[in-house]
Design a protein around this motif. Structure first.
Motif, PDB file in Angstrom:
ATOM      1  N   VAL A   1       0.855  -1.180   0.000  1.00 21.95           N
ATOM      2  CA  VAL A   1       0.000   0.000   0.000  1.00 21.95           C
ATOM      3  C   VAL A   1       0.893   1.233   0.000  1.00 21.95           C
ATOM      4  O   VAL A   1       1.933   1.266   0.661  1.00 21.95           O
ATOM      5  CB  VAL A   1      -0.957  -0.005   1.216  1.00 21.95           C
ATOM      6  N   SER A   2       0.488   2.250  -0.754  1.00 19.55           N
ATOM      7  CA  SER A   2       1.305   3.464  -0.874  1.00 19.55           C
ATOM      8  C   SER A   2       0.405   4.681  -0.813  1.00 19.55           C
ATOM      9  O   SER A   2      -0.610   4.756  -1.506  1.00 19.55           O
ATOM     10  CB  SER A   2       2.062   3.448  -2.205  1.00 19.55           C
TER      11      SER A   2
ATOM     12  N   TYR B   1      -2.012  10.226   6.515  1.00 20.12           N
ATOM     13  CA  TYR B   1      -2.881   9.400   7.324  1.00 20.12           C
ATOM     14  C   TYR B   1      -2.215   8.047   7.580  1.00 20.12           C
ATOM     15  O   TYR B   1      -1.054   7.847   7.254  1.00 20.12           O
ATOM     16  CB  TYR B   1      -4.244   9.233   6.631  1.00 20.12           C
ATOM     17  N   GLU B   2      -2.979   7.131   8.131  1.00 17.16           N
ATOM     18  CA  GLU B   2      -2.433   5.845   8.543  1.00 17.16           C
ATOM     19  C   GLU B   2      -2.490   4.830   7.403  1.00 17.16           C
ATOM     20  O   GLU B   2      -3.534   4.626   6.786  1.00 17.16           O
ATOM     21  CB  GLU B   2      -3.236   5.327   9.738  1.00 17.16           C
ATOM     22  N   MET B   3      -1.352   4.180   7.144  1.00 18.11           N
ATOM     23  CA  MET B   3      -1.271   3.070   6.200  1.00 18.11           C
ATOM     24  C   MET B   3      -0.957   1.802   6.987  1.00 18.11           C
ATOM     25  O   MET B   3      -0.016   1.791   7.800  1.00 18.11           O
ATOM     26  CB  MET B   3      -0.148   3.287   5.173  1.00 18.11           C
ATOM     27  N   ALA B   4      -1.711   0.729   6.779  1.00 20.67           N
ATOM     28  CA  ALA B   4      -1.431  -0.532   7.459  1.00 20.67           C
ATOM     29  C   ALA B   4      -1.670  -1.673   6.493  1.00 20.67           C
ATOM     30  O   ALA B   4      -2.735  -1.756   5.867  1.00 20.67           O
ATOM     31  CB  ALA B   4      -2.301  -0.706   8.699  1.00 20.67           C
ATOM     32  N   CYS B   5      -0.679  -2.529   6.337  1.00 26.15           N
ATOM     33  CA  CYS B   5      -0.870  -3.701   5.481  1.00 26.15           C
ATOM     34  C   CYS B   5      -0.312  -4.936   6.172  1.00 26.15           C
ATOM     35  O   CYS B   5       0.681  -4.880   6.900  1.00 26.15           O
ATOM     36  CB  CYS B   5      -0.259  -3.506   4.104  1.00 26.15           C
TER      37      CYS B   5
ATOM     38  N   LYS C   1       5.645 -10.790   0.240  1.00 21.00           N
ATOM     39  CA  LYS C   1       6.223  -9.574   0.828  1.00 21.00           C
ATOM     40  C   LYS C   1       5.105  -8.694   1.366  1.00 21.00           C
ATOM     41  O   LYS C   1       3.994  -8.691   0.842  1.00 21.00           O
ATOM     42  CB  LYS C   1       6.995  -8.773  -0.230  1.00 21.00           C
ATOM     43  N   VAL C   2       5.416  -7.902   2.396  1.00 19.46           N
ATOM     44  CA  VAL C   2       4.444  -6.947   2.944  1.00 19.46           C
ATOM     45  C   VAL C   2       5.148  -5.598   3.072  1.00 19.46           C
ATOM     46  O   VAL C   2       6.056  -5.441   3.891  1.00 19.46           O
ATOM     47  CB  VAL C   2       3.905  -7.401   4.311  1.00 19.46           C
ATOM     48  N   ILE C   3       4.719  -4.617   2.260  1.00 16.99           N
ATOM     49  CA  ILE C   3       5.409  -3.331   2.196  1.00 16.99           C
ATOM     50  C   ILE C   3       4.393  -2.189   2.245  1.00 16.99           C
ATOM     51  O   ILE C   3       3.426  -2.174   1.489  1.00 16.99           O
ATOM     52  CB  ILE C   3       6.226  -3.203   0.887  1.00 16.99           C
ATOM     53  N   ALA C   4       4.609  -1.238   3.151  1.00 18.85           N
ATOM     54  CA  ALA C   4       3.822   0.000   3.196  1.00 18.85           C
ATOM     55  C   ALA C   4       4.737   1.171   2.852  1.00 18.85           C
ATOM     56  O   ALA C   4       5.889   1.219   3.293  1.00 18.85           O
ATOM     57  CB  ALA C   4       3.208   0.196   4.571  1.00 18.85           C
TER      58      ALA C   4
ATOM     59  N   SER D   1      10.330 -10.444   2.865  1.00 28.12           N
ATOM     60  CA  SER D   1      10.653  -9.143   3.456  1.00 28.12           C
ATOM     61  C   SER D   1       9.396  -8.449   3.949  1.00 28.12           C
ATOM     62  O   SER D   1       8.296  -8.656   3.433  1.00 28.12           O
ATOM     63  CB  SER D   1      11.392  -8.245   2.458  1.00 28.12           C
ATOM     64  N   ILE D   2       9.590  -7.604   4.977  1.00 25.05           N
ATOM     65  CA  ILE D   2       8.505  -6.830   5.594  1.00 25.05           C
ATOM     66  C   ILE D   2       9.071  -5.445   5.909  1.00 25.05           C
ATOM     67  O   ILE D   2      10.188  -5.343   6.416  1.00 25.05           O
ATOM     68  CB  ILE D   2       8.010  -7.487   6.899  1.00 25.05           C
ATOM     69  N   GLY D   3       8.316  -4.382   5.637  1.00 27.56           N
ATOM     70  CA  GLY D   3       8.856  -3.074   5.987  1.00 27.56           C
ATOM     71  C   GLY D   3       7.964  -1.907   5.628  1.00 27.56           C
ATOM     72  O   GLY D   3       6.965  -2.051   4.930  1.00 27.56           O
ATOM     73  N   VAL D   4       8.360  -0.729   6.128  1.00 24.92           N
ATOM     74  CA  VAL D   4       7.649   0.526   5.859  1.00 24.92           C
ATOM     75  C   VAL D   4       8.647   1.531   5.311  1.00 24.92           C
ATOM     76  O   VAL D   4       9.706   1.764   5.912  1.00 24.92           O
ATOM     77  CB  VAL D   4       6.992   1.087   7.134  1.00 24.92           C
ATOM     78  N   TYR D   5       8.312   2.145   4.177  1.00 24.67           N
ATOM     79  CA  TYR D   5       9.100   3.238   3.616  1.00 24.67           C
ATOM     80  C   TYR D   5       8.420   4.558   3.954  1.00 24.67           C
ATOM     81  O   TYR D   5       7.190   4.672   3.859  1.00 24.67           O
ATOM     82  CB  TYR D   5       9.192   3.115   2.094  1.00 24.67           C
ATOM     83  N   TYR D   6       9.215   5.563   4.352  1.00 21.90           N
ATOM     84  CA  TYR D   6       8.674   6.890   4.643  1.00 21.90           C
ATOM     85  C   TYR D   6       9.154   7.856   3.571  1.00 21.90           C
ATOM     86  O   TYR D   6      10.357   8.028   3.356  1.00 21.90           O
ATOM     87  CB  TYR D   6       9.128   7.367   6.023  1.00 21.90           C
ATOM     88  N   ASP D   7       8.196   8.500   2.881  1.00 25.90           N
ATOM     89  CA  ASP D   7       8.506   9.496   1.859  1.00 25.90           C
ATOM     90  C   ASP D   7       8.230  10.883   2.424  1.00 25.90           C
ATOM     91  O   ASP D   7       7.077  11.255   2.657  1.00 25.90           O
ATOM     92  CB  ASP D   7       7.651   9.271   0.615  1.00 25.90           C
TER      93      ASP D   7
END
Length: 302
Positions: free
Chosen positions: A47-48, A55-59, A85-88, A121-127
């Motif tokens: 999810v991007s 707001y809140e992103m959760a996957c 993979k699970v990526i936000a 892999s699992i993770g959150v990217y912050y833009d």
């Protein structure tokens, strides 16, 4: 209650489809307020957020967000596995989890029990966008942020799962490492996770990549192969009309062409003509019941 649901496709939420709102995405359900058991996901989940949304992103591999409100009640995610993979990717708050993205209990309790995470892999990217300010938190958890665990129902994750983006993966209590040799061994699931292989689950070396699948998917039908524009289908009993579908994809996963035909299957093996205009790098074949489009066999991927 969700039970015996599965997904084999990649799931992705596009930035503009929800701009200005929170977004929750999972391999089985984006949002849930009930229990879930005996489900699996094989596809990547991502999810991007768009640049205007803070707001809140959760996957999560199975569920994106759990919000539980009935005081004193106990809920569970049990006997499930995720292999994607699970990526936000977020401009605001982000959560990613191998089973569930985030849990908001609100006086109820959610337990993850006897589950397995096979995610690479699992993770959150912050833009960060200049002038909009920082947000957060950003959390990645091998099971799910704020999910409960207990010693009597341990969970496992495959050795080698990697962190991505802005986060380091957290590992809850009673969540143990396992190895490639175990996850294709039926006795390991029976002994370590207490999964039911006498009616619910099944395993075979040449089915579903050697991973568990639902026994009802191969009770009567099986897709054997696709060659020279025809699908070979095994049927234990004759007479039912089924929909045989095929799709081809290029190396990037872009759909090239599709074909479908309703077929009368014979007892034994039937060859069903199903020519595709372009065969591409990958072909997937599906067998569906014509009346409700429910799958009756595991998809064939070659």
């Amino acid at each position: 209650v969700f039970r015996q649901c599965y997904n084999t496709a990649a799931v992705w939420m596009s930035p503009r489809s929800y701009c200005g709102r929170s977004a929750y995405l999972g391999g089985i359900a984006g949002f849930s307020d009930s229990s879930l058991s005996d489900c699996y996901n094989l596809g990547d989940v991502g999810v991007s957020s768009c640049s205007e949304a803070h707001y809140e992103m959760a996957c999560g591999g199975i569920v994106g967000m759990y919000a539980l409100g009935e005081s004193g009640q106990e809920y569970q995610i049990a006997n499930c596995y995720n292999a994607g993979k699970v990526i936000a990717r977020t401009y605001g708050t982000g959560y990613a989890g191998g089973i569930v993205g985030r849990v908001m209990e609100n006086y109820a309790r959610l337990y993850v029990r006897n589950c397995l995470v096979l995610s690479p892999s699992i993770g959150v990217y912050y833009d960060y966008v200049f002038g909009t300010g920082s947000s957060g938190p950003f959390k990645a958890n091998v099971l799910g942020t704020d999910a409960r665990t207990e010693s009597s129902h341990p969970n496992y994750y495959l050795e080698g799962v990697k962190s991505e983006g802005y986060t380091t993966i957290s590992y809850p209590s009673y969540t143990n490492r396992t190895y490639e040799s175990n996850v294709k061994d039926q006795e390991w699931y029976e002994n370590r996770l207490a999964w039911d292989f006498d009616g619910t689950w099944a395993m075979a070396e040449n089915q579903n990549g050697g991973l568990p699948y639902f026994a009802w998917l191969t009770e009567s039908y099986q897709l054997l192969s696709y060659t020279n524009g025809a699908a070979r289908v095994y049927c234990r009993t004759a007479g039912e009309k089924l929909l045989v579908c095929a799709a081809s994809y290029d190396e990037s996963g872009r759909l090239l062409s599709t074909a479908a035909v309703q077929a009368d299957l014979e007892n034994g093996v039937t060859s069903v003509p199903l020519p595709l205009e372009q065969e591409g790098a990958e072909i997937r074949v599906f067998l569906l019941r014509s009346t409700n489009l429910r799958p009756v066999a595991l998809p064939l991927v070659q």
